[in-house]
Write an enzyme that holds these catalytic residues in place. Structure first.
Site, PDB file in Angstrom:
ATOM      1  N   GLY A   9       0.820  -1.213   0.000  1.00 45.42           N
ATOM      2  CA  GLY A   9       0.000   0.000   0.000  1.00 45.42           C
ATOM      3  C   GLY A   9       0.857   1.267   0.000  1.00 45.42           C
ATOM      4  O   GLY A   9       0.411   2.317  -0.467  1.00 45.42           O
TER       5      GLY A   9
ATOM      6  N   GLU B 285       1.795   1.821  -3.481  1.00 42.44           N
ATOM      7  CA  GLU B 285       0.569   2.188  -4.206  1.00 42.44           C
ATOM      8  C   GLU B 285       0.240   3.665  -3.997  1.00 42.44           C
ATOM      9  O   GLU B 285      -0.214   4.353  -4.916  1.00 42.44           O
ATOM     10  CB  GLU B 285      -0.593   1.288  -3.746  1.00 42.44           C
ATOM     11  CG  GLU B 285      -0.403  -0.149  -4.238  1.00 42.44           C
ATOM     12  CD  GLU B 285      -1.474  -1.098  -3.732  1.00 42.44           C
ATOM     13  OE1 GLU B 285      -1.632  -1.196  -2.498  1.00 42.44           O
ATOM     14  OE2 GLU B 285      -2.142  -1.735  -4.558  1.00 42.44           O
TER      15      GLU B 285
ATOM     16  N   GLU C  45       2.760  -8.145  -1.593  1.00 39.89           N
ATOM     17  CA  GLU C  45       1.514  -8.735  -1.074  1.00 39.89           C
ATOM     18  C   GLU C  45       1.438 -10.241  -1.289  1.00 39.89           C
ATOM     19  O   GLU C  45       0.921 -10.976  -0.460  1.00 39.89           O
ATOM     20  CB  GLU C  45       0.307  -8.056  -1.720  1.00 39.89           C
ATOM     21  CG  GLU C  45      -0.004  -6.659  -1.182  1.00 39.89           C
ATOM     22  CD  GLU C  45       0.768  -5.547  -1.885  1.00 39.89           C
ATOM     23  OE1 GLU C  45       1.784  -5.834  -2.559  1.00 39.89           O
ATOM     24  OE2 GLU C  45       0.357  -4.379  -1.743  1.00 39.89           O
TER      25      GLU C  45
HETATM   26  N1  3HC Z   1       1.784  -4.290   9.145  1.00 39.94           N
HETATM   27  C1  3HC Z   1       1.850  -4.463  10.469  1.00 39.94           C
HETATM   28  N2  3HC Z   1       3.022  -4.562  11.140  1.00 39.94           N
HETATM   29  C2  3HC Z   1       4.139  -4.478  10.413  1.00 39.94           C
HETATM   30  C3  3HC Z   1       4.135  -4.313   9.031  1.00 39.94           C
HETATM   31  C4  3HC Z   1       2.880  -4.204   8.379  1.00 39.94           C
HETATM   32  N3  3HC Z   1       2.788  -4.009   7.071  1.00 39.94           N
HETATM   33  N4  3HC Z   1       5.405  -4.273   8.599  1.00 39.94           N
HETATM   34  C5  3HC Z   1       6.174  -4.418   9.672  1.00 39.94           C
HETATM   35  N5  3HC Z   1       5.427  -4.543  10.779  1.00 39.94           N
HETATM   36  C6  3HC Z   1       5.871  -4.658  12.165  1.00 39.94           C
HETATM   37  C7  3HC Z   1       6.552  -5.996  12.427  1.00 39.94           C
HETATM   38  O1  3HC Z   1       5.594  -6.973  12.802  1.00 39.94           O
HETATM   39  C8  3HC Z   1       7.469  -5.647  13.552  1.00 39.94           C
HETATM   40  O2  3HC Z   1       6.709  -5.584  14.738  1.00 39.94           O
HETATM   41  P1  3HC Z   1       7.330  -6.022  16.142  1.00 39.94           P
HETATM   42  O3  3HC Z   1       8.490  -5.112  16.369  1.00 39.94           O
HETATM   43  O4  3HC Z   1       6.211  -5.869  17.089  1.00 39.94           O
HETATM   44  O5  3HC Z   1       7.748  -7.450  15.967  1.00 39.94           O
HETATM   45  C9  3HC Z   1       7.902  -4.213  13.232  1.00 39.94           C
HETATM   46  O6  3HC Z   1       6.903  -3.705  12.359  1.00 39.94           O
HETATM   47  C10 3HC Z   1       9.246  -4.117  12.546  1.00 39.94           C
HETATM   48  O7  3HC Z   1       9.238  -5.000  11.443  1.00 39.94           O
HETATM   49  P2  3HC Z   1      10.498  -5.881  11.059  1.00 39.94           P
HETATM   50  O8  3HC Z   1      11.052  -6.513  12.284  1.00 39.94           O
HETATM   51  O9  3HC Z   1      10.080  -6.753   9.947  1.00 39.94           O
HETATM   52  O10 3HC Z   1      11.513  -4.755  10.575  1.00 39.94           O
HETATM   53  P3  3HC Z   1      12.590  -4.821   9.428  1.00 39.94           P
HETATM   54  O11 3HC Z   1      13.264  -3.510   9.445  1.00 39.94           O
HETATM   55  O12 3HC Z   1      13.395  -6.062   9.558  1.00 39.94           O
HETATM   56  O13 3HC Z   1      11.766  -4.978   8.051  1.00 39.94           O
HETATM   57  C11 3HC Z   1      10.048  -4.419   6.479  1.00 39.94           C
HETATM   58  C12 3HC Z   1      10.959  -3.930   7.621  1.00 39.94           C
HETATM   59  C13 3HC Z   1      10.891  -4.804   5.261  1.00 39.94           C
HETATM   60  C14 3HC Z   1       9.137  -3.279   6.120  1.00 39.94           C
HETATM   61  C15 3HC Z   1       9.258  -5.661   6.931  1.00 39.94           C
HETATM   62  O14 3HC Z   1       8.667  -5.389   8.170  1.00 39.94           O
HETATM   63  C16 3HC Z   1       8.178  -6.085   5.981  1.00 39.94           C
HETATM   64  O15 3HC Z   1       8.451  -6.761   5.019  1.00 39.94           O
HETATM   65  N6  3HC Z   1       6.941  -5.689   6.285  1.00 39.94           N
HETATM   66  C17 3HC Z   1       5.786  -6.109   5.504  1.00 39.94           C
HETATM   67  C18 3HC Z   1       5.690  -5.372   4.194  1.00 39.94           C
HETATM   68  C19 3HC Z   1       4.463  -5.794   3.441  1.00 39.94           C
HETATM   69  O16 3HC Z   1       4.185  -6.971   3.260  1.00 39.94           O
HETATM   70  N7  3HC Z   1       3.714  -4.802   2.962  1.00 39.94           N
HETATM   71  C20 3HC Z   1       2.508  -5.079   2.237  1.00 39.94           C
HETATM   72  C21 3HC Z   1       1.368  -5.148   3.175  1.00 39.94           C
HETATM   73  S1  3HC Z   1      -0.120  -5.634   2.400  1.00 39.94           S
HETATM   74  C22 3HC Z   1      -0.695  -4.259   1.602  1.00 39.94           C
HETATM   75  O17 3HC Z   1      -0.085  -3.246   1.627  1.00 39.94           O
HETATM   76  C23 3HC Z   1      -2.023  -4.446   0.938  1.00 39.94           C
HETATM   77  C24 3HC Z   1      -2.370  -3.320   0.036  1.00 39.94           C
HETATM   78  O18 3HC Z   1      -2.027  -3.650  -1.273  1.00 39.94           O
HETATM   79  C25 3HC Z   1      -3.856  -3.071   0.064  1.00 39.94           C
END
Ligand code: 3HC
Length: 707
Positions: free
Chosen positions: A105, A108, A128
């Site tokens: 997102g 996006e 995603e």
């Molecule tokens: N939602 C909720 N929590 C999230 C999050 C997210 N998208 N991304 C990270 N967090 C949280 C983690 O759970 C973690 O929480 P904690 O400290 O309580 O354990 C904290 O943030 C830090 O995350 P990381 O330990 O993973 O930190 P890094 O620096 O190692 O990595 C990152 C950062 C690369 C951004 C990794 O967290 C990641 O890959 N996040 C997910 C990204 C993702 O999948 N985004 C797409 C979401 S779906 C979407 O956007 C749908 C849309 O199209 C409608």
């Protein structure tokens, strides 16, 4: 807007700066999208504002939707009020200023903005698919319009993070600013520059890049074909392709509607739930309940590996991959040369396959410094011992390390099963010793088990966990004990697969069941790949130590008749010269039959479900014993180990998550029945019985006393 608001708006000389401030990664949690919409509307309503900048506070732009919100009941979005729609409708230009991550997102939103500026260290992506869904806020419609359907599909279906420089080349980023520059100032300058540009460049209005889909009509089918093996049993990758296909065949608004429908089909699918679980399990595993989070870590700037064998070399490669200089110690010049040659030839294979550049190979090789004396490593912050898996050899190395290493150096041992305390007690500093168990091949496998010795200090363990993460691994803590956690929980799977063969199943049947389940390769083919002599040697050792140890007569027979696996062209399967494809071998079927007859074991047929359950339930039961003994913190840690150490299909969440899907009472009932039938090795774990009786999922099991 208040100072502590999730989204702030400031008027800086006619530029509206919108700052998203939702630590740690600016996920789009409730309040954030609304805040952005309000700020954009405010900027448009204010005649003194000429243009806007969208920027993230802290370490990132926006990491995407808040994953915790998926699968919960949320009000459906009101058309026209979603962030990307409001950005699209903005009459004034918006510049997205990207640092850290712009994912899902987040990207996006950047794509719905009119311009994108980034620092070179930033990464963008639509990951995603990795959590079983697809970009649901216009990403599948805008990205193909911006960079063409082929490149867009590659990004969306792989979910990979694209570095800013590459994103600039693709056309996702308009401008890169130096890392040292003030991104906010640079974005404000850009906003001033484009303040009067009209019409505003809106990706939704473009269709020039969609032409590829017309000139290459087989594009989408080719993509489906190319992912068939990797994406089997999954829906999300195919839905991603369908959404990009819609971008190429429908007007923007209809395509967006189609994207939403496909998204809705995925959000609560079994695979999406499992993948979300795996995402959070991999973060939870870093949390050590008995070690305070603020425990200061020891320095790990300089590292040494003792032993340049296959394991030591692979470990050195892991360090080099992440830019760590590492000294590789072998006392004998010949062994050192052999080790370095093996590393070089591994790299050369990658270069030949195109997965590594020659320059990168040279960079990594330069980081690995061969040394021959313990004195050469004495000043290193951390040592990983990776010598031969024999207690006296390891003890000797630890005595030597104790003599030479500087005070406070971390002394880790890479072992797959030797009691850590033996090595710790060979030194006068057992508090500095812990296990760091790499999985073969060490430079490829993600799992990194940190094993707690009786006297390991909290900072020795916490730094071990951090070290694993620094070299790209997933660190998981394990209690000390035979096989630690990962291999111990996998052990009964290995025993059952052999016993089922004695009872009449064939290797090809077992492998097919497990590959259909989602493993990349079946367990017998895996054994052939590793070499059957490894298991044979360990069985010989164990039988010598314990006369009641369950023998594996068929596996032994294969080895004794020279079938050592792929390396001899025959093992459980036969192999054509120069080809790794396993072929069922009638000779093996004959050997099995004859041996079973000789042993008087009745032959029968197996259903696929019985094979699957026999293998996995045996391990679930062992995992419960591990938890019961307090050797692992959480069932989800064991899942993380199976996902990253043994190729368990990620979209099934992990061993324990999968078993919860069947239901603990059913798993217990079957294990108890097999206990009756097969005897002691199936004795149900007490914890499993308790969970079954109380209807508690494995994921909620409370482990026994602390590790
Ligand atoms: N939602 C909720 N929590 C999230 C999050 C997210 N998208 N991304 C990270 N967090 C949280 C983690 O759970 C973690 O929480 P904690 O400290 O309580 O354990 C904290 O943030 C830090 O995350 P990381 O330990 O993973 O930190 P890094 O620096 O190692 O990595 C990152 C950062 C690369 C951004 C990794 O967290 C990641 O890959 N996040 C997910 C990204 C993702 O999948 N985004 C797409 C979401 S779906 C979407 O956007 C749908 C849309 O199209 C409608």
């Amino acid at each position: 807007m208040a100072e502590d608001a999730l989204v702030r708006f400031e008027n800086l000389g006619g530029i509206g700066v919108i700052t998203i401030d939702n630590p740690p990664v600016n996920a789009l949690s409730p309040g954030v999208p609304e805040g952005i919409v309000e700020a954009v509307e405010r900027g448009n309503a204010d005649p003194t504002i000429k243009a806007m900048v969208l920027i993230g506070a802290g370490r990132s732009f926006i990491a995407g939707a808040d994953i915790r919100q998926f699968g919960t009941r949320r009000p459906p979005p009101v058309p026209g009020t979603r962030t990307h729609e409001v950005l699209d409708a903005s009459a004034k230009p918006v510049v997205a200023a990207i640092h850290g991550y712009a994912l899902g997102g987040g990207l996006e939103i950047a794509l719905a903005s009119h311009y994108r500026v980034a620092v070179p260290s930033a990464k963008v992506g639509l990951p995603e698919v990795l959590i079983g869904i697809l970009p649901g806020s216009g990403g599948t419609q805008r990205l193909p319009r911006l960079i063409g359907p082929k490149a867009a599909m590659e990004m969306i279906v792989s979910g990979r993070h694209v570095p800013a420089e590459e994103a600039k080349g693709l056309g996702i980023i308009d401008e890169l600013v130096a890392e040292s520059a003030d991104l906010r100032q640079a974005a404000i300058a850009m906003a001033r520059c484009v303040a009067d540009t009209r019409p505003l460049p809106r990706i939704r209005d473009r269709d020039d890049r969609l032409a590829d889909s017309k000139t290459e009509p087989g594009l989408f089918d080719a993509m489906r074909k190319s992912i068939a093996r990797r994406a089997r049993n999954q829906k999300a990758p195919y839905h991603c392709i369908a959404a990009v296909e819609a971008a190429c065949s429908m007007p923007f608004d209809e395509g967006t509607q189609r994207e939403r429908e496909l998204f809705d089909e995925l959000e609560n699918s079994a695979e999406a739930r499992a993948l979300r679980y795996a995402f959070f399990a991999e973060r939870e595993v870093a949390k050590l309940p008995d070690i305070p989070r603020e425990t200061p870590l020891r320095p790990i700037e300089t590292a040494a590996i003792v032993g340049a064998g296959t394991m030591g070399g692979g470990i050195a490669m892991s360090f080099a991959e992440f830019g760590f200089p590492v000294k590789l110690l072998e006392v004998s010049q010949e062994a050192l040369d052999r080790g370095l040659q093996r590393i070089r030839s591994n790299y050369e294979t990658s270069v030949r396959r195109g997965s590594l550049t020659e320059a990168e190979m040279e960079r990594r090789l330069k980081l690995i410094e061969p040394v021959r004396s313990f004195d050469d490593i004495a000043r290193c912050d951390v040592v990983v011992e990776a010598v031969f898996e024999r207690i006296p050899v390891k003890e000797e190395v630890f005595k030597k390390l104790d003599e030479v290493m500087k005070p406070g150096a971390l002394l880790y041992t890479n072992t797959s099963g030797i009691d850590i305390d033996i090595m710790a007690n060979a030194t006068k500093r057992p508090q500095d010793v812990a296990g760091t168990h790499f999985f073969a091949p060490a430079n490829v496998m993600k799992l990194f088990e940190v094993v707690k010795g009786t006297k390991s200090a909290p900072d020795t363990l916490a730094t071990g966990m951090a070290l694993g993460r620094k070299i790209g691994k997933i660190s998981a803590m394990a209690g000390n004990g035979d096989g630690f956690v990962a291999n111990r929980s996998r052990g009964p799977f290995g025993i059952e697969m052999n016993i089922m063969i004695e009872e009449g199943a064939l290797p090809e049947q077992v492998d097919k069941v497990m590959v259909d389940f989602g493993y990349p390769i079946g367990p017998f083919a895996t054994a052939d790949l590793s070499g059957l002599d490894i298991g044979y040697d360990s069985r010989q050792r164990r039988t010598a130590e314990n006369p009641n140890y369950r023998k594996m007569p068929i596996a032994d027979l294969l080895v004794e008749s020279g079938r050592l696996g792929q390396k001899t062209g025959a093992g459980w399967f036969r192999y054509e010269k120069g080809d790794r494809t396993p072929h069922p071998d009638p000779k093996v079927a004959r050997m099995i039959k004859e041996k079973a007859k000789e042993l008087g074991i009745e032959q029968r047929s197996f259903s696929d479900e019985e094979i699957l359950h026999r293998l996995l339930f045996a391990s679930v039961n062992e995992a419960c014993k591990i938890l019961e003994e307090g050797k692992a913190y959480r069932a989800s840690d064991i899942d993380v180990m199976w996902l990253n150490g043994f190729g368990f299909p990620r979209y099934r969440g992990g061993l324990m998550y999968w078993a919860d899907g069947i239901g603990v009472p059913e798993v217990y009932r079957q294990i108890a029945a097999w206990h009756q039938r097969y005897g002691e090795r199936w004795a149900p774990a007490l914890l499993l019985r308790q969970l079954a009786e109380t209807g508690t999922p494995l994921r909620e099991a409370k482990p026994g006393r602390a590790m």
